[in-house]
Design a protein around this motif. Structure first.
Motif, PDB file in Angstrom:
ATOM      1  N   VAL A   1      40.213  28.392  43.434  1.00 45.48           N
ATOM      2  CA  VAL A   1      40.943  29.361  42.611  1.00 45.48           C
ATOM      3  C   VAL A   1      42.255  28.731  42.158  1.00 45.48           C
ATOM      4  N   HIS A   2      42.845  29.312  41.127  1.00 46.56           N
ATOM      5  CA  HIS A   2      44.108  28.803  40.587  1.00 46.56           C
ATOM      6  C   HIS A   2      45.287  29.293  41.418  1.00 46.56           C
ATOM      7  N   GLY A   3      46.277  28.415  41.577  1.00 48.29           N
ATOM      8  CA  GLY A   3      47.462  28.762  42.328  1.00 48.29           C
ATOM      9  C   GLY A   3      48.530  29.403  41.467  1.00 48.29           C
ATOM     10  N   GLY A   4      49.652  29.735  42.101  1.00 49.23           N
ATOM     11  CA  GLY A   4      50.788  30.317  41.391  1.00 49.23           C
ATOM     12  C   GLY A   4      51.932  29.327  41.309  1.00 49.23           C
ATOM     13  N   THR A   5      53.084  29.817  40.914  1.00 46.76           N
ATOM     14  CA  THR A   5      54.249  28.948  40.728  1.00 46.76           C
ATOM     15  C   THR A   5      54.952  28.616  42.042  1.00 46.76           C
ATOM     16  N   THR A   6      54.655  29.356  43.105  1.00 44.79           N
ATOM     17  CA  THR A   6      55.246  29.084  44.418  1.00 44.79           C
ATOM     18  C   THR A   6      54.147  29.127  45.474  1.00 44.79           C
ATOM     19  N   ARG A   7      54.487  28.673  46.670  1.00 48.99           N
ATOM     20  CA  ARG A   7      53.511  28.638  47.754  1.00 48.99           C
ATOM     21  C   ARG A   7      52.991  30.039  48.078  1.00 48.99           C
ATOM     22  N   HIS A   8      53.893  31.025  48.181  1.00 47.42           N
ATOM     23  CA  HIS A   8      53.450  32.378  48.518  1.00 47.42           C
ATOM     24  C   HIS A   8      52.579  32.979  47.420  1.00 47.42           C
ATOM     25  N   ARG A   9      52.881  32.698  46.170  1.00 49.51           N
ATOM     26  CA  ARG A   9      52.029  33.205  45.084  1.00 49.51           C
ATOM     27  C   ARG A   9      50.642  32.568  45.157  1.00 49.51           C
ATOM     28  N   SER A  10      50.589  31.301  45.540  1.00 55.13           N
ATOM     29  CA  SER A  10      49.298  30.634  45.669  1.00 55.13           C
ATOM     30  C   SER A  10      48.483  31.220  46.811  1.00 55.13           C
ATOM     31  N   ILE A  11      49.139  31.486  47.935  1.00 54.17           N
ATOM     32  CA  ILE A  11      48.423  32.088  49.061  1.00 54.17           C
ATOM     33  C   ILE A  11      47.897  33.469  48.683  1.00 54.17           C
ATOM     34  N   PHE A  12      48.705  34.263  47.984  1.00 55.36           N
ATOM     35  CA  PHE A  12      48.267  35.587  47.554  1.00 55.36           C
ATOM     36  C   PHE A  12      47.069  35.486  46.615  1.00 55.36           C
ATOM     37  N   ASN A  13      47.090  34.499  45.704  1.00 56.65           N
ATOM     38  CA  ASN A  13      45.939  34.282  44.824  1.00 56.65           C
ATOM     39  C   ASN A  13      44.696  33.949  45.642  1.00 56.65           C
ATOM     40  N   GLY A  14      44.892  33.151  46.693  1.00 55.52           N
ATOM     41  CA  GLY A  14      43.756  32.818  47.540  1.00 55.52           C
ATOM     42  C   GLY A  14      43.204  34.028  48.265  1.00 55.52           C
ATOM     43  N   LEU A  15      44.077  34.911  48.724  1.00 56.74           N
ATOM     44  CA  LEU A  15      43.627  36.128  49.404  1.00 56.74           C
ATOM     45  C   LEU A  15      42.899  37.065  48.447  1.00 56.74           C
ATOM     46  N   GLN A  16      43.329  37.084  47.197  1.00 48.95           N
ATOM     47  CA  GLN A  16      42.690  37.958  46.216  1.00 48.95           C
ATOM     48  C   GLN A  16      41.288  37.478  45.826  1.00 48.95           C
ATOM     49  N   ALA A  17      40.944  36.260  46.221  1.00 52.27           N
ATOM     50  CA  ALA A  17      39.600  35.754  45.926  1.00 52.27           C
ATOM     51  C   ALA A  17      38.528  36.536  46.666  1.00 52.27           C
ATOM     52  N   PHE A  18      38.928  37.321  47.686  1.00 51.71           N
ATOM     53  CA  PHE A  18      37.969  38.092  48.464  1.00 51.71           C
ATOM     54  C   PHE A  18      37.834  39.531  47.969  1.00 51.71           C
ATOM     55  N   SER A  19      38.467  39.858  46.849  1.00 55.36           N
ATOM     56  CA  SER A  19      38.359  41.219  46.325  1.00 55.36           C
ATOM     57  C   SER A  19      37.002  41.441  45.678  1.00 55.36           C
ATOM     58  N   ASP A  20      36.642  42.694  45.505  1.00 51.87           N
ATOM     59  CA  ASP A  20      35.332  43.043  44.944  1.00 51.87           C
ATOM     60  C   ASP A  20      35.214  42.686  43.466  1.00 51.87           C
ATOM     61  N   THR A  21      36.334  42.416  42.814  1.00 49.83           N
ATOM     62  CA  THR A  21      36.302  42.169  41.370  1.00 49.83           C
ATOM     63  C   THR A  21      35.998  40.712  41.025  1.00 49.83           C
ATOM     64  N   THR A  22      35.956  39.816  42.023  1.00 50.38           N
ATOM     65  CA  THR A  22      35.686  38.410  41.728  1.00 50.38           C
ATOM     66  C   THR A  22      34.212  38.209  41.390  1.00 50.38           C
ATOM     67  N   ASP A  23      33.949  37.202  40.593  1.00 54.25           N
ATOM     68  CA  ASP A  23      32.581  36.908  40.170  1.00 54.25           C
ATOM     69  C   ASP A  23      32.297  35.418  40.388  1.00 54.25           C
ATOM     70  N   PRO A  24      31.380  35.069  41.289  1.00 53.65           N
ATOM     71  CA  PRO A  24      30.612  35.988  42.139  1.00 53.65           C
ATOM     72  C   PRO A  24      31.488  36.537  43.262  1.00 53.65           C
ATOM     73  N   PRO A  25      31.141  37.712  43.787  1.00 47.58           N
ATOM     74  CA  PRO A  25      31.958  38.311  44.848  1.00 47.58           C
ATOM     75  C   PRO A  25      31.922  37.476  46.125  1.00 47.58           C
ATOM     76  N   THR A  26      33.060  37.392  46.796  1.00 48.04           N
ATOM     77  CA  THR A  26      33.161  36.669  48.069  1.00 48.04           C
ATOM     78  C   THR A  26      33.395  37.683  49.176  1.00 48.04           C
ATOM     79  N   PRO A  27      32.537  37.719  50.187  1.00 51.21           N
ATOM     80  CA  PRO A  27      32.681  38.721  51.258  1.00 51.21           C
ATOM     81  C   PRO A  27      34.056  38.676  51.904  1.00 51.21           C
ATOM     82  N   LYS A  28      34.634  39.840  52.116  1.00 48.20           N
ATOM     83  CA  LYS A  28      35.950  39.934  52.751  1.00 48.20           C
ATOM     84  C   LYS A  28      35.824  39.619  54.235  1.00 48.20           C
TER      85      LYS A  28
END
Length: 369
Positions: A112-139
């Protein structure tokens, strides 16, 4: 042209084999039995290598024909109880990361794509487990956050972090402080120092119940996103979750140090000096500047300096009556030029000239400085 791929038999060395020889044996069986819930990993890898001064971000530097980040991924993929490894990279490195995943047969990775800071990148990584991702990744039940440039992580520690996170909500590895931490006044004077025995250095990996760390990031401020560094603090501040701290091994340090010293001259005094330095340095003796050039070339060819800074010290000891000042002017010019060039490759080259006839003067000079 079809891209070269590695099979399991000709893959570069698994970092796990450099740790415990039976890591995938007894520890692996223990992990499978103890972890009966879904576990995932987030690896923030969006750094650009600016602090190390490297043209290539350190997570993509090649060590033994394999990018460093691939070793880190493999350290998690080899554990059967870990389901998904989310790698967060800068947008411009997305294709490069996909190529690494394909070339080295990584089967559990989602990029997945990161953000402008470390915390934004980690949050982007956590959001990869949401139901809206395609293909979905189990939480997952528990998510482990780790640094992409730290491949030497033992399964025993990961297991402790994971189980503690499930029970407590958050957990993290710690190490003893190496240096004393001091506080200063606004005027630049010493205020107070902290007692090292009471404090620890927070390290990776860290583990969390997914719902807790995700909620913490949803609630945290823009200041946290921009300047925060500690995930455990976010869980405490925004979710009231007090992390369980687990003592980690020395291999958790992100950067290692390595030094080499070259002693020019075979006099008895040089040998005595070499024995003293050998207690803390990798030492070799030589007769001229060519030894320095050979050592620099070896470090460059093996890419050691991409992982950690290398320091080479050339000590030239003059035991004759001839002054050092009258010797090797051209050689020292070449030395200085070489030192200024190789610093870009994370190699620090220092030269020390010792004139035995002026040793008292030199000692006084250093004392006064």
């Amino acid at each position: 042209m079809q891209q070269e791929r590695y099979s399991s038999s000709d893959r570069p060395l698994d970092p796990g084999s450099l740790l415990e020889c039976d890591a995938e044996g007894s520890a692996g069986r223990l992990g499978c039995a103890a972890v009966d819930f879904p576990v995932a990993v987030v690896l923030p890898a969006g750094g650009c290598g600016e602090r190390m001064g490297l043209p290539t971000p350190k997570q993509f530097c090649t060590i033994l024909n394999r990018p460093l980040i691939s070793y880190t991924i493999q350290a998690f993929e080899r554990l059967s109880w870990i389901g998904t490894v989310v790698v967060v990279v800068a947008k411009e490195n997305h294709d490069l990361m996909l190529n690494i995943v394909q070339k080295f047969n990584h089967t559990k990775v989602k990029v997945v794509h990161g953000g402008t800071t470390r915390h934004r990148s980690i949050f982007n990584g956590l959001q990869a487990f949401s139901d809206t991702t395609d293909p979905p990744t189990p939480k997952p039940k528990v998510v482990i956050i780790h640094d992409a440039v730290r491949p030497f992580v033992e399964e025993d520690l990961l297991l402790k972090i994971t189980l503690a996170a499930k029970e407590q909500g958050a957990s993290g590895a710690v190490r003893p402080l190496v240096s004393t931490v001091i506080a200063t006044t606004s005027e630049g004077y010493l205020d107070h120092s902290l007692e090292r025995a009471k404090y620890r250095a927070s390290e990776m990996p860290q583990g969390f119940l997914y719902d807790i760390i995700f909620q913490a990031y949803q609630r945290c401020s823009e200041f946290d996103f921009e300047f925060g560094t500690e995930c455990l603090h976010l869980a405490l501040q925004y979710c009231g979750t007090n992390a369980k701290l687990i003592e980690g091994p020395p291999t958790l340090w992100k950067t290692l140090s390595m030094s080499a010293c070259i002693i020019a001259g075979a006099e008895a005094e040089a040998v005595d000096l070499a024995k003293t330095l050998q207690k803390n340095l990798n030492m070799t003796t030589g007769s001229n500047f060519s030894e320095v050039l050979d050592m620099v070339k070896r470090f460059e060819n093996t890419d050691h300096a991409r992982l950690y800074p290398v320091v080479i010290v050339w000590v030239q000891l003059n035991m004759t009556k001839q002054s050092v000042d009258s010797q090797g002017t051209d050689e020292m010019t070449v030395f200085k030029t070489l030192a200024s060039e190789i610093v870009q490759g994370n190699v620090l080259l220092y030269g020390i000239q010792i004139d035995h006839s002026k040793v008292i003067f030199l000692m006084r000079y250093h004392y006064m400085c």
